[in-house]
Design a protein around this motif. Structure first.
Motif: not given
Length: 312
Positions: A27-28, A31-33, A38, A193-194, A197, A201
């Motif tokens: 999932w991360y 698509d992620h910010r 990063r 990070n994931a 996130e 989100v």
């Protein structure tokens, strides 16, 4: 998913966590910010981003982070800078508590003096740096060197509390132990990070499970039961009229003047300043003494006045 005694579906943690890990990482990565920090593995740049991001909105951090690195691109450059210049930058960019600028400046000096200019790589060593606690140490170790432990911030706590029913009813939920159990070996960079996130989100205070396509819906206790209770987020004391606000005003005013007496400084930071009043010389001297203890201000006691200036 198991069933409760009344037949209702209640999500529980699977015996094999591989599916949860795979789904979250996928999932991360899909698509992620796009935060600029990063896109780098420079530990100094990541340390700056982590210190700036503490209690500061990320949309304010992005431009400040870029400008900070343009001005002081390495630990050596920051260590050589005047502390007052670093504090003034922090205040000018509304980055919150100015003592974090002091700590970052001190940490840069430690990197230069104690580590030959190379940022330490392990969480334990990173915690030796001024102002670096367990969360920041794990974040830098993870995002720069991929060898950190699990990070646990407010967003991660919210995710864990909602997803795993076994920690709801404990007096002190074992967030760190559970986060460490979930962390895939050798993947601290992408994993931390994931999961951060996910909290930022999808698993927000008002959850956006379906809108954000939360990858843990099939396992999540909150999604199964509809109970999205989460730990209370500590509230910040009111900023307006607070001691923190006046500390910031002192730094702002002194950055524009070489030096000021108490009676010159006082009216510039509050309209009700009166030398002998409740918010007069005694109150201001106490405020400045705190700033001096933090290494931000120098005070010089003269026979007829106290002189304040930014520490250089």
């Amino acid at each position: 998913m198991r069933e409760s005694d009344d037949g209702e579906g209640v999500a529980t943690r699977p015996d094999d966590l591989a599916g949860m890990r795979r789904q979250l990482i996928g999932w991360y990565e899909a698509d992620h910010r796009e935060h600029p920090w990063r896109e780098t593995d420079d530990p100094y740049a990541i340390l700056v981003s982590e210190i700036m991001s503490q209690q500061t909105q990320l949309d304010r951090v992005v431009d400040a982070w870029k400008e900070f690195l343009d001005r002081w691109p390495t630990a050596e450059a920051l260590a050589d800078a005047a502390r007052g210049d670093v504090v003034s930058f922090w205040s000018d960019h509304s980055l919150g508590y100015n003592n974090r600028a002091t700590y970052l400046h001190e940490a840069a000096g430690q990197i230069v003096d104690d580590y030959d200019g190379e940022c330490p790589e392990t969480p334990g060593e990173l915690q030796e740096l001024m102002g670096v606690g367990p969360y920041t140490a794990n974040a830098v170790a993870s995002f720069a060197f991929n060898n950190g432990d699990a990070v646990v911030d407010t967003n991660v706590k919210r995710v864990l509390y909602r997803a795993f029913s076994e920690i709801h009813n404990t007096e002190n939920p074992p967030y760190q132990a559970l986060a460490d159990e979930l962390l895939p070996e050798g993947e601290s960079n992408v994993w931390n990070n994931a999961i951060m996130e996910l909290g930022g989100v999808a698993c927000q205070k008002t959850p956006r499970c379906d809108e954000a396509g939360c990858p843990w819906r099939e396992w999540c206790d909150a999604y199964a039961t509809g109970d999205f209770t989460a730990p209370d987020v500590p509230t910040q004391p009111s900023f307006e009229g607070s001691r923190r606000q006046f500390r910031g005003r002192v730094i702002e005013v002194l950055s524009a003047h070489d030096e000021l007496t108490l009676d010159e400084l006082g009216p510039r930071i509050r309209v009700d300043y009166a030398p002998e009043g409740t918010h007069g010389r005694e109150w201001l001297h106490d405020l400045l003494a705190d700033l001096a203890d933090d290494g931000l201000v120098d005070l010089t006691e003269q026979e007829d006045a106290t002189i304040a200036r930014l520490q250089r």
